[in-house]
Design a protein around this motif. Structure first.
Motif, PDB file in Angstrom:
ATOM      1  N   GLU A 205       0.794  -1.282  -0.022  1.00  0.00           N
ATOM      2  CA  GLU A 205       0.006  -0.054   0.036  1.00  0.00           C
ATOM      3  C   GLU A 205       0.769   1.384   0.030  1.00  0.00           C
ATOM      4  OE1 GLU A 205      -3.222   0.499  -0.301  1.00  0.00           O
ATOM      5  OE2 GLU A 205      -4.482  -1.364   0.569  1.00  0.00           O
ATOM      6  N   SER A 206       0.180   2.370  -0.455  1.00  0.00           N
ATOM      7  CA  SER A 206       0.846   3.671  -0.368  1.00  0.00           C
ATOM      8  C   SER A 206       1.149   4.045   0.940  1.00  0.00           C
ATOM      9  CB  SER A 206       0.305   4.603  -1.287  1.00  0.00           C
ATOM     10  OG  SER A 206       0.672   6.081  -0.961  1.00  0.00           O
ATOM     11  N   ALA A 207       2.376   4.333   1.432  1.00  0.00           N
ATOM     12  CA  ALA A 207       2.623   5.013   2.561  1.00  0.00           C
ATOM     13  C   ALA A 207       2.167   6.294   2.978  1.00  0.00           C
ATOM     14  CB  ALA A 207       4.131   5.270   2.929  1.00  0.00           C
ATOM     15  N   LEU A 208       1.571   7.077   1.750  1.00  0.00           N
ATOM     16  CA  LEU A 208       0.951   8.287   1.925  1.00  0.00           C
ATOM     17  C   LEU A 208      -0.498   8.499   1.950  1.00  0.00           C
ATOM     18  CD1 LEU A 208       3.169  10.167  -0.981  1.00  0.00           C
ATOM     19  CD2 LEU A 208       3.523  10.284   1.661  1.00  0.00           C
ATOM     20  N   CYS A 209      -1.172   7.320   1.639  1.00  0.00           N
ATOM     21  CA  CYS A 209      -2.615   7.359   1.469  1.00  0.00           C
ATOM     22  C   CYS A 209      -3.217   6.940   2.667  1.00  0.00           C
ATOM     23  CB  CYS A 209      -3.042   6.299   0.313  1.00  0.00           C
ATOM     24  SG  CYS A 209      -4.720   5.977   0.160  1.00  0.00           S
ATOM     25  N   ARG A 210      -4.184   7.599   3.315  1.00  0.00           N
ATOM     26  CA  ARG A 210      -4.866   7.636   4.442  1.00  0.00           C
ATOM     27  C   ARG A 210      -6.260   6.879   4.178  1.00  0.00           C
ATOM     28  NH1 ARG A 210      -4.045  12.347   8.317  1.00  0.00           N
ATOM     29  NH2 ARG A 210      -5.019  10.806   9.799  1.00  0.00           N
ATOM     30  N   SER A 211      -6.604   6.286   3.220  1.00  0.00           N
ATOM     31  CA  SER A 211      -7.850   5.919   2.689  1.00  0.00           C
ATOM     32  C   SER A 211      -8.484   4.884   3.541  1.00  0.00           C
ATOM     33  CB  SER A 211      -8.039   5.389   1.234  1.00  0.00           C
ATOM     34  OG  SER A 211      -7.215   4.244   1.117  1.00  0.00           O
ATOM     35  N   GLY A 212      -7.698   4.284   4.178  1.00  0.00           N
ATOM     36  CA  GLY A 212      -8.247   3.133   5.278  1.00  0.00           C
ATOM     37  C   GLY A 212      -8.815   4.226   6.548  1.00  0.00           C
ATOM     38  N   GLU A 213      -8.126   5.194   6.793  1.00  0.00           N
ATOM     39  CA  GLU A 213      -8.963   6.062   7.796  1.00  0.00           C
ATOM     40  C   GLU A 213     -10.169   6.669   7.407  1.00  0.00           C
ATOM     41  OE1 GLU A 213      -5.623   8.294  10.263  1.00  0.00           O
ATOM     42  OE2 GLU A 213      -4.652   7.501   8.598  1.00  0.00           O
TER      43      GLU A 213
END
Length: 377
Positions: free
Chosen positions: A309-317
């Motif tokens: 997963e992308s380390a920058l993406c916070r889509s999970g949150e």
């Protein structure tokens, strides 16, 4: 009301808003578990018209967004193989895998096709007996009957060159996972009307009772959502926790019996991983044993897929309702619809896409007073 424009009536919207403003005396937080509702809320500014005390939290209601990265990477692997026609709805083509997407696979020579129905993929298999045709079957309970029927038809017609890559998820177990999370702030739910039109409402009363949360089934037009919010706020203020159906024109308690029979025949309940959330027990479907030969994962023996997963993406949150899309540092800068880091920016039902499309690039302004509200766009 009989016509769509009636569900955008500004006078009715104003009266509903006045009722909500008059009823809400304490802070309340409710979650919509449907990407279509999220887009309607942001498009019409419904969240900005509500009183400060009423917060709408966007949940994991986008089927494209919750499809796990491992399944995306398996789709990319299968689509890259010679002799395969890989069919999908258009939203999935730009969902980023670990290092590419289906558009890139097509650009590299893979036969990746956009279809509008799983039956289109079945027709392609019928007309190309020398090719293996795979349909990417994702979604909530809403799309499961059509996918189940397609596999059922493939077996009846003896089409051995058709298979389904399955990533179906179920809403009630997701509600359990959300409520069991230690950081959960959700006090009520707006349930997705299209899901309940298939499944009915029989799974919800036990959830409402166990977690002491109101659950109101609602539709997708502005007045549908406002009526759902109004009913939720009334229950919360009274200390009630019941299931209400505010979408009776489409939803019956028993659901759609024919669709349920087809799902029961073709699928079986299984644990399922949700992107950005993790594995939720009994939250998905897989093909039943009698239909296992039509499972693309088995047919193509897709194993050893390594995801990142992308380390920058916070889509999970975002999917868990922990942050709003514009609270992610990458939102609108390194992550845009042209350069998405996660599925929530790609999908037509993704919360990040809604915030970007309707220019919620910064913190929301203060809500308008009811008399200033206008719900027509």
């Amino acid at each position: 009301m009989k016509y769509i424009q009636e569900f955008n009536d500004p006078d009715l919207a104003r009266r509903l808003l006045e009722d909500i403003h008059a009823t809400a005396t304490r802070p309340w937080a409710m979650m919509e578990v449907c990407g279509g509702q999220t887009h309607s809320i942001i498009r019409h500014g419904i969240d900005q018209l509500l009183p400060d005390t009423v917060e709408l939290i966007h949940g994991p209601g986008c089927p494209v967004c919750v499809t796990p990265l491992e399944v995306i990477d398996k789709a990319l692997e299968i689509a890259s193989r010679p002799g395969v026609v890989f069919c999908s709805f258009g939203d999935m083509l730009r969902v980023p895998g670990t290092d590419r997407d289906l558009f890139r696979v097509r650009g590299e020579g893979g036969d990746v096709r956009v279809v509008y129905s799983p039956l289109d993929a079945l027709d392609i298999a019928r007309r190309n007996p020398d090719r293996q045709v795979v349909f990417f079957g994702i979604g909530f309970e809403t799309t499961a009957p059509a996918n189940a029927m397609t596999v059922h038809q493939a077996r009846r017609q003896g089409l051995r060159n058709f298979s389904l890559l399955v990533s179906h998820v179920r809403v009630p177990p997701a509600i359990e996972a959300i409520m069991d999370a230690p950081e959960c702030r959700v006090q009520a739910f707006l349930a997705a009307g299209h899901v309940c039109s298939v499944m009915g409402t029989t799974e919800y009363p036990s959830l409402a009772e166990r977690y002491r949360v109101p659950i109101v089934v609602t539709g997708f037009e502005p007045l549908d959502i406002l009526e759902g919010v109004r009913r939720v706020v009334r229950q919360l203020e009274r200390g009630e926790h019941r299931v209400e159906n505010a979408y009776p024109r489409a939803v019956r308690a028993e659901g759609n019996p024919g669709a349920l029979r087809m799902i029961e025949e073709v699928f079986e309940v299984s644990d399922r991983a949700w992107r950005g959330i993790g594995t939720i027990p009994r939250s998905g479907w897989r093909l039943a044993e009698a239909y296992r030969d039509f499972d693309a994962e088995y047919r193509f023996d897709v194993t050893g897929v390594r995801t990142r997963e992308s380390a920058l993406c916070r889509s999970g949150e975002v999917l868990q309702g922990l942050i709003k899309p514009n609270e992610c540092e990458a939102f609108g800068t390194t992550c845009t619809p042209r350069t998405p880091l996660g599925a929530t920016m790609v999908s037509s039902e993704g919360a990040c896409a809604a915030y970007y499309l309707y220019r919620r690039l910064a913190a929301a302004p203060a809500p308008a007073a009811p008399e200033e509200a206008s719900i027509v766009g």
